[in-house]
Structure formats: C-alpha cells, structure tokens
Write an enzyme that holds these catalytic residues in place. Structure first.
Site, PDB file in Angstrom:
ATOM      1  N   CYS A   1       0.824  -1.204   0.000  1.00  0.00           N
ATOM      2  CA  CYS A   1       0.000   0.000   0.000  1.00  0.00           C
ATOM      3  C   CYS A   1       0.864   1.263   0.000  1.00  0.00           C
ATOM      4  CB  CYS A   1      -0.906   0.033   1.235  1.00  0.00           C
ATOM      5  SG  CYS A   1      -2.185  -1.234   1.234  1.00  0.00           S
TER       6      CYS A   1
ATOM      7  N   ARG B   1       4.345   1.470  -0.944  1.00  0.00           N
ATOM      8  CA  ARG B   1       5.530   1.565  -1.794  1.00  0.00           C
ATOM      9  C   ARG B   1       5.473   0.560  -2.939  1.00  0.00           C
ATOM     10  NH1 ARG B   1       9.734   1.980   1.176  1.00  0.00           N
ATOM     11  NH2 ARG B   1       8.544   2.219   3.104  1.00  0.00           N
TER      12      ARG B   1
ATOM     13  N   SER C   1       8.796   3.027   7.160  1.00  0.00           N
ATOM     14  CA  SER C   1       7.352   2.800   7.075  1.00  0.00           C
ATOM     15  C   SER C   1       6.554   4.020   7.511  1.00  0.00           C
ATOM     16  CB  SER C   1       6.957   1.603   7.950  1.00  0.00           C
ATOM     17  OG  SER C   1       7.537   0.420   7.478  1.00  0.00           O
TER      18      SER C   1
ATOM     19  N   PRO D   1       5.488  -4.159  11.775  1.00  0.00           N
ATOM     20  CA  PRO D   1       6.088  -5.457  11.430  1.00  0.00           C
ATOM     21  C   PRO D   1       5.616  -6.049  10.104  1.00  0.00           C
ATOM     22  CG  PRO D   1       4.327  -5.766  13.026  1.00  0.00           C
ATOM     23  CD  PRO D   1       4.431  -4.289  12.798  1.00  0.00           C
ATOM     24  N   GLN D   2       4.499  -5.561   9.534  1.00  0.00           N
ATOM     25  CA  GLN D   2       3.934  -6.213   8.346  1.00  0.00           C
ATOM     26  C   GLN D   2       4.879  -6.161   7.143  1.00  0.00           C
ATOM     27  OE1 GLN D   2       2.079  -4.047  10.161  1.00  0.00           O
ATOM     28  NE2 GLN D   2       0.538  -5.414  11.049  1.00  0.00           N
TER      29      GLN D   2
ATOM     30  N   GLN E   1       5.805  -8.834   3.931  1.00  0.00           N
ATOM     31  CA  GLN E   1       5.558  -8.449   2.536  1.00  0.00           C
ATOM     32  C   GLN E   1       6.834  -8.560   1.708  1.00  0.00           C
ATOM     33  OE1 GLN E   1       4.038  -4.605   3.631  1.00  0.00           O
ATOM     34  NE2 GLN E   1       1.910  -5.223   3.397  1.00  0.00           N
TER      35      GLN E   1
ATOM     36  N   GLY F   1     -13.498  -7.042   2.586  1.00  0.00           N
ATOM     37  CA  GLY F   1     -12.233  -7.747   2.419  1.00  0.00           C
ATOM     38  C   GLY F   1     -12.040  -8.711   3.572  1.00  0.00           C
TER      39      GLY F   1
ATOM     40  N   MET G   1      -4.956  -6.963   6.952  1.00  0.00           N
ATOM     41  CA  MET G   1      -5.276  -5.637   7.473  1.00  0.00           C
ATOM     42  C   MET G   1      -6.703  -5.565   7.997  1.00  0.00           C
ATOM     43  SD  MET G   1      -4.331  -2.698   8.355  1.00  0.00           S
ATOM     44  CE  MET G   1      -2.701  -2.561   7.643  1.00  0.00           C
ATOM     45  N   ILE G   2      -7.633  -6.189   7.290  1.00  0.00           N
ATOM     46  CA  ILE G   2      -9.023  -6.211   7.767  1.00  0.00           C
ATOM     47  C   ILE G   2      -9.120  -6.983   9.080  1.00  0.00           C
ATOM     48  CG2 ILE G   2     -11.306  -7.204   7.286  1.00  0.00           C
ATOM     49  CD1 ILE G   2     -10.834  -4.578   5.862  1.00  0.00           C
TER      50      ILE G   2
END
EC number: 1.2.1.70
Length: 424
Positions: free
Chosen positions: A54, A56, A111, A117-118, A122, A191, A195-196
């Site tokens: 989302c 980059r 970030s 941490p996500q 990714q 969704g 993230m949801i």
C-alpha cells in the site's frame, strides 16, 4: 561491465496515494512484471525483485549502472502511464545506499508507521515470488537474507516496534471522533485479508452493535467472521445494505473501486444524512475519491491514517538512533562481501595460471625421472623451475616499470609476497 545493487521506486513520502495506486502490483502480477523487466533490459539486469505494498512499489536489481536511468520509462510503460509522469515521485539508490534502504525498509524505519512489522512479511513474499520466477541470483539472495537478519536484530535489540500505533487503532480513533461511543455503531469490513483482520480485532474490542464482513468469496468471510461473532454477506449485496452501517473499513485487492459515488449517495439519503465514517486502506483505492465531498461522509485514505499515526511516534525516536547504528554496521559488512565477490574471477584466473605452471613442471620432472635422472636432481630442478616462474611476473613488472609505478609496486611487495621486506 560492472554490476551494482540498485533500488528504484516510490513510497508514501515521495508520492500520494493517487500516484501509488497507479503502479501498485498485487502478488500475482509480480512474476509477469519481473519477466517484462528482464525481457526489456536483457543481460543488463542480472537479478531483480519487486516489492509492492500500500505504501511503496520498489524494484531491487543486481544490474549494470546505466539501468537506473532507464527504469522510470519502463515503469511508466508497464503501467500504461505517460512517460515522465512518475519522475517527480521516484527515488534511486545505488551500491551501499541501495543496501541501506533495503535494511531500513525491512526494519520498519521507512514505514508510515514507524517500526510496523507487516513490511517484513511483505518483503519475504516479494523475495519468494522473485525466486520462483528465477529472477534471483547470488547477489540479491545474499542481500535479502542479510536484510531479514538485520530486521530481526533491530527488532530484538531496540524498542523500535514498542507501543506502535497501528493503522487499525488509528481507524478506531477516527470513528470515535465522529460517533464517540462505538457500542451502538454498526461496522462493515470489506475484504478478509490481514489488514481487515487487524482492524476487526480493534473494533471488536469495543463491542459494537453489529459487525459484518463482506468479501468476494464467502468462505474466507465466514472464517474471519467466526473470530468476532460477526455476520457475512457477498459484495453484490453492498448496494442494498450499505446504508445499514455507520463505519465502513475497506481493504481489498480490487483494481477498480468497489464503492462508487452514486452508491454512497443513495446510502446517505436512506440514512437521512446520519454521518458515515469510511476508511479506505486499499491501494489501489476501494472507494472513489469523490465520495469524500459528500457532506455526511467522513472518508479517510491510508495516507490520512498515516499522518495521524506519525504523531504517536515520539516515544520511539531514541530507538531509531540505535537501529541506524546496527544497520550501518551491517551495510559495511555486506559491501565488504560484495567487493570480495568482484575479485573472485581474478583469484580463479590466478589459481588456474598457477595450476598450469604446476602441471607443466610436474610433467617435466616425470619425464626426467623416466629417463633415469637422480630424484634429488629432479627435485632440485622442479623447485628451481617453480620458483623462477613464480618470480617471473613480479620481476618483469618491476624491471619494466617507471619511477612512480615502481614505488607503488615496491610498496605492495610485502603484502603480495609475505617474507619480502622493502629495502632502500
């Protein structure tokens, strides 16, 4: 031609969401993009990986230096954008700067939410896809393995991720600003991804009146809803049921908006202009930007939440200094490894040349022994022959050199030939 480590792309600092969503690539598009990149640049790009989230879209390469000048045009063309349209938003890093950037990204220092941490997961997904596409080689494989190791070290030895204000928590705060107590609010999640799930966890803790999960496939929606005693519905039901919800949080992988201006306008009329909070965490966006102009709708994008989250990072600033110090040391270690790799061909050539001399002298010694020569004499000749050939190169270079070059060669002799001291 030499090969550099290159990083090229844009992020939440250099580009708004309206630009980022135009170059965002879901996981299933990364392999075709890598194939297209390598086809366009041929042998100039030895290795490549693409990271797209989302916040980059970045290309990591082991490539010839001039490639960085041509990457903007390729990215624009691949995404069907006008040439030069991305130029104001792009950054490029080479060599140690590219390595440092990779380490900072994986550690959460680059970030929107400091220390989140996500991004590490990714990046691992991006590397997995690149590996499956056959786009990774020794250089990038080593870079990413060290990147993951640095991220782990930063998180274990600093407080960079402590007390983080997540995007999910920020979404709850924005809803509370409009509605206050959320116990009487109806919340819709569109969704069923990570993230949801994070957002649903935060909202569910406040016991809202109703939680609904809408997704393209009901199986995934049911799985998520079971954790929160929520109900589910299909995306096709949104036009008829949207008006029932006070808070809508959306984050899908759709390439086109799911909620358009007309659909939301009808919902606000049915709600008799009661306010509606809409949080769009998707890139590309799920909710048409024009929806934010409606008087009764409070629309927030991922960038809006990011700005809110940034205000809560002061307590972790001290940890950044420590994290940067760790990263700097590891950058130097990687560059040392990379520089050593560049001399490997020369070392191999030297070993092969020495082996040819060894085999030639050994063959000569065997012929002498076969003719009945004394082993002691043969060994003496073997040692003499090896020594003379070993010394031939350095002696010839010294004899043929001019004053300045001779000084340099004499200074290097003790290092190249241990036991030899420089004498005046």
């Amino acid at each position: 031609m030499s090969v550099d480590v290159l990083t090229f792309g844009l992020n939440h600092v250099s580009a708004p969401v309206a630009v980022r969503e135009r170059v965002s690539m879901p996981l299933d598009l990364l392999k075709p993009a890598l194939d297209g990149l390598r086809s366009a640049f041929g042998s100039s790009v030895k290795e490549a990986a693409i990271l797209s989230t989302c916040n980059r879209t970045e290309i990591y390469c082991a490539a010839e230096p001039q490639v960085s000048e041509r990457l903007p045009s390729w990215m624009a063309e691949f995404n069907r954008l006008e040439a030069g349209s991305l130029q104001p938003h792009l950054y490029r890093y080479q060599k140690n700067e590219a390595v440092r950037h990779a380490f900072r990204v994986a550690s959460g220092l680059d970030s929107m939410v400091l220390g989140e941490p996500q991004i590490l997961g990714q990046m691992k997904d991006a590397v997995r896809v690149a590996n499956e596409a056959g786009a990774l080689g020794t250089t990038l494989h080593q870079l990413f393995q060290r990147t993951f190791s640095v991220a782990k070290e930063v998180r274990s030895q600093t407080a960079i991720g402590a007390h983080s204000v997540s995007m999910a928590a920020a979404a709850v705060r924005l809803a509370e600003r409009v509605f206050g107590d959320l116990s009487q609010a109806s919340v819709l999640f569109i969704g069923a991804g990570e993230m949801i799930e994070l957002c649903a966890t935060h909202f569910a803790a406040l016991n809202p009146k109703q939680i609904m999960v809408a997704n393209r496939t009901l199986e995934r929606a049911d799985l998520l809803a079971a954790h929160f005693m929520a109900k589910t519905m299909k995306l096709s039901e949104l036009p008829d049921k949207l008006a029932d919800f006070d808070v809508i949080v959306s984050c899908t992988a759709s390439s086109l908006p799911i909620l358009g201006l007309g659909m939301v306008e009808r919902a606000t009329r049915l709600r008799r202009h009661r306010p509606m909070v809409m949080v769009d965490l998707a890139v590309p966006r799920d909710i048409e930007n024009e929806v934010g102009r409606l008087a009764d709708v409070y629309l927030y994008s991922v960038d809006d939440l990011g700005r809110m989250v940034q205000s809560g990072t002061d307590a972790r600033r001290a940890a950044v200094v420590q994290a940067e110090a760790i990263i700097e040391t590891r950058v130097q270690n990687f560059m040392h490894w990379l520089e050593n790799r560049e001399i490997v061909p020369a070392i191999i050539d030297m070993q092969q040349a020495a082996d040819r001399v060894r085999l030639a002298e050994l063959d000569h010694a065997r012929r002498l022994l076969a003719r009945g020569e004394s082993p002691e004499v043969v060994l003496e000749q073997l040692a003499y022959g090896l020594t003379q050939k070993y010394l031939h190169g350095p002696l010839a270079a010294l004899n043929q050199s001019e004053a300045a070059e001779r000084e340099q060669l004499l200074a290097l002799l003790p290092r190249l030939m241990p036991g030899v001291s420089r004498r005046r």
